[in-house]
Design a protein around this motif. Structure first.
Motif, PDB file in Angstrom:
ATOM      1  N   THR A 268     -20.739 -40.079   3.325  1.00 53.65           N
ATOM      2  CA  THR A 268     -19.643 -40.994   3.640  1.00 53.65           C
ATOM      3  C   THR A 268     -20.201 -42.335   4.110  1.00 53.65           C
ATOM      4  O   THR A 268     -21.328 -42.421   4.597  1.00 53.65           O
ATOM      5  CB  THR A 268     -18.742 -40.394   4.722  1.00 53.65           C
ATOM      6  N   ASP A 270     -19.711 -44.141   6.637  1.00 52.14           N
ATOM      7  CA  ASP A 270     -20.027 -44.304   8.059  1.00 52.14           C
ATOM      8  C   ASP A 270     -21.304 -43.584   8.472  1.00 52.14           C
ATOM      9  O   ASP A 270     -21.708 -43.674   9.630  1.00 52.14           O
ATOM     10  CB  ASP A 270     -18.861 -43.807   8.924  1.00 52.14           C
ATOM     11  N   LYS A 271     -21.951 -42.897   7.530  1.00 55.82           N
ATOM     12  CA  LYS A 271     -23.144 -42.122   7.876  1.00 55.82           C
ATOM     13  C   LYS A 271     -24.267 -42.406   6.887  1.00 55.82           C
ATOM     14  O   LYS A 271     -24.504 -41.628   5.944  1.00 55.82           O
ATOM     15  CB  LYS A 271     -22.823 -40.613   7.891  1.00 55.82           C
ATOM     16  N   ALA A 352     -17.562 -37.333  -0.675  1.00 56.43           N
ATOM     17  CA  ALA A 352     -17.237 -38.252   0.409  1.00 56.43           C
ATOM     18  C   ALA A 352     -15.727 -38.356   0.610  1.00 56.43           C
ATOM     19  O   ALA A 352     -15.234 -38.382   1.747  1.00 56.43           O
ATOM     20  CB  ALA A 352     -17.837 -39.631   0.129  1.00 56.43           C
ATOM     21  N   GLN A 353     -14.988 -38.438  -0.474  1.00 55.97           N
ATOM     22  CA  GLN A 353     -13.526 -38.517  -0.361  1.00 55.97           C
ATOM     23  C   GLN A 353     -12.945 -37.267   0.279  1.00 55.97           C
ATOM     24  O   GLN A 353     -12.034 -37.345   1.100  1.00 55.97           O
ATOM     25  CB  GLN A 353     -12.913 -38.754  -1.743  1.00 55.97           C
ATOM     26  N   ASP A 356     -13.580 -37.624   3.976  1.00 53.03           N
ATOM     27  CA  ASP A 356     -12.811 -38.707   4.604  1.00 53.03           C
ATOM     28  C   ASP A 356     -11.322 -38.394   4.679  1.00 53.03           C
ATOM     29  O   ASP A 356     -10.631 -38.836   5.610  1.00 53.03           O
ATOM     30  CB  ASP A 356     -13.009 -40.015   3.830  1.00 53.03           C
ATOM     31  N   TYR A 357     -10.813 -37.624   3.733  1.00 57.19           N
ATOM     32  CA  TYR A 357      -9.371 -37.391   3.659  1.00 57.19           C
ATOM     33  C   TYR A 357      -8.956 -35.994   4.133  1.00 57.19           C
ATOM     34  O   TYR A 357      -7.830 -35.564   3.889  1.00 57.19           O
ATOM     35  CB  TYR A 357      -8.872 -37.647   2.234  1.00 57.19           C
ATOM     36  N   ASP A 439     -14.843 -35.546  14.087  1.00 57.45           N
ATOM     37  CA  ASP A 439     -15.562 -35.859  12.844  1.00 57.45           C
ATOM     38  C   ASP A 439     -15.852 -34.556  12.097  1.00 57.45           C
ATOM     39  O   ASP A 439     -16.138 -33.509  12.708  1.00 57.45           O
ATOM     40  CB  ASP A 439     -16.885 -36.559  13.163  1.00 57.45           C
TER      41      ASP A 439
END
Length: 445
Positions: A268, A270-271, A352-353, A356-357, A439
């Motif tokens: 993602t 943010d990482k 990643a999606q 995130d979702y 998270d």
């Protein structure tokens, strides 16, 4: 802008759902269910349980109706070494109930600490709400089992066997969380009343005494000293007397736990990769080892797992065990259930999606015990030791396709010796980025 569904739209939608293929799909699904109707036999055929690297790790364990997979996975990796070194039978197990007892005890204290740290925040703050939703649960992560073992050691299951509550923990967790929420009320009131630190600590110690009594009654009193009697695979009687849980770990496991590190794949935004992360309010032992992840590409994560397997060492790993898993036949493979084809829709998302979702996160921990490599050394499928007993999969073992691993595997644990010097330096010497308590990398397996 709001959009009401009209009767005209419904009529059009109904028309679009009328076709021969839709009717065939409807008949198959209403009779057999979504997974049976969409089962893809060709995917199953390409994931036979044959592996070029296949560790002999014996019979699988069974966590039964509890969420202790992370403990089972960790203790199983250690059990593999013990049975090999000391020639123990496949029936041997380390006590998962023993680590469960101390995890519940330490999680209570960890909860009290978080309650006090957030006591001045309003009850409807996201952190306080997060705490009170689930004061404690069965799940955990690798660094949490390490924190327990470093403090309390391990014992064989024969010394501290299963109890009704360790094998079926829902009733206990409901009772225990009620006690912890009750204690949270008291701690927050003491802070609001400007009680002294001495008064708060005295009340907290009283609470921990109650917690210990509840655990002792529920699971049994954990051993302090014990004798370990066993027969090896040559039927030779052996005995070690006057052991403690710590001395048992030192002699029979002997791992330098600080050498084993958590590697994650979280692609993602943010990482960034090649960086370390920890998670706010995630842990179990106050003052013990903290959760710390090193984020790498999925290719690097696989390479590290393969390197450890090649040396005959199994690998603890964490996955999302929900999607594309045939629990009966023990197949974890992308496309094993062709639901998009069945419904003629597209639910494709990137890894990643999904993170995130809220579509995916780590939900289960198991052990990698084998891998099939092609002629170029690339993995095609992996052997997985589960902890659901012998009735799931092939006597408890699952086959995981490599593309499934890419999409749904999030964490492995390997010895530092398999990391490059650069990654060791990053893990040892960089300050981890603190992630929010909710998270997905803070999910408990």
């Amino acid at each position: 802008m709001s959009l009401e569904i009209t009767q005209h739209q419904i009529a059009e939608f109904k028309k679009s759902a009328q076709s021969l293929t839709t009717d065939i799909a409807r008949r198959a699904t209403t009779k057999n269910g979504i997974h049976n109707a969409s089962f893809n036999q060709s995917v199953a055929n390409s994931n036979t349980p044959i592996f070029s690297i296949d560790l002999n790790t014996g019979k699988v364990a069974n966590q039964k109706q509890s969420g202790r997979c992370w403990m089972f996975a960790a203790l199983n990796t250690m059990r593999h070494d013990i049975t090999s070194l000391f020639h123990l039978s496949d029936e041997f197990q380390l006590s998962q109930s023993y680590t469960f007892f101390w995890d519940k005890f330490e999680k209570a204290n960890y909860f009290y600490q978080n309650v006090l740290d957030t006591a001045k925040e309003p009850l409807d703050s996201r952190k306080v709400s997060f705490l009170m939703t689930t004061p404690q649960q069965d799940g955990g992560q690798w660094d949490m089992i390490v924190a327990l073992i470093e403090k309390y050691g391990v014992v064989p299951q024969s010394v501290y066997p299963e109890s009704a509550a360790s094998s079926a923990s829902r009733e206990f967790n409901t009772t225990f969380n009620t006690l912890l929420r009750h204690d949270a009320v008291s701690l927050r009131e003491l802070v609001a009343q400007h009680a002294t630190e001495e008064m708060i600590n005295a009340r907290r110690e009283e609470m921990l005494a109650h917690v210990y009594r509840v655990l002792s009654i529920t699971f049994g009193e954990p051993p302090v000293n014990f004798d370990f009697e066993y027969r090896d695979t040559d039927n030779q009687f052996k005995v070690d007397r006057g052991l403690t849980p710590q001395s048992y770990f030192d002699k029979f496991v002997g791992w330098q736990l600080s050498d084993y590190v958590s590697i994650i794949n979280a692609p993602t935004a943010d990482k960034p990769f090649n960086a370390t992360y920890n998670v706010d309010m995630l842990g179990n032992v106050v003052g013990g080892r903290e959760v710390k992840h090193l984020n790498v590409t999925i290719e690097k994560m696989k390479a590290l797992a393969i390197a450890q397997l090649k040396d005959g060492k199994s690998v603890w790993f964490g996955v999302d065990m929900g999607p594309q898993v045939d629990r009966t036949d023990g197949i974890m493979a992308a496309g094993i259930f062709a639901t998009d084809d069945l419904f003629q829709v597209d639910t494709t998302m990137t890894k990643a999606q999904r993170l995130d979702y809220g579509e995916s996160l780590m939900t289960h921990a198991m052990v990698l015990t084998g891998v099939d490599l092609d002629e170029t050394g690339k993995p095609t499928k992996w052997q997985v030791e589960n902890s659901w007993g012998e009735k799931a999969g092939k006597k408890g073992y699952f086959t995981m396709s490599d593309d499934w691993m890419s999409e749904y595997a999030y964490q492995i644990v390997v010895n530092k010796s398999y990391l490059s010097g650069e990654l060791v330096d990053i893990y040892n010497n960089t300050t981890p980025k603190l992630l929010a308590p909710w998270d997905p990398m803070g999910a408990l397996a």
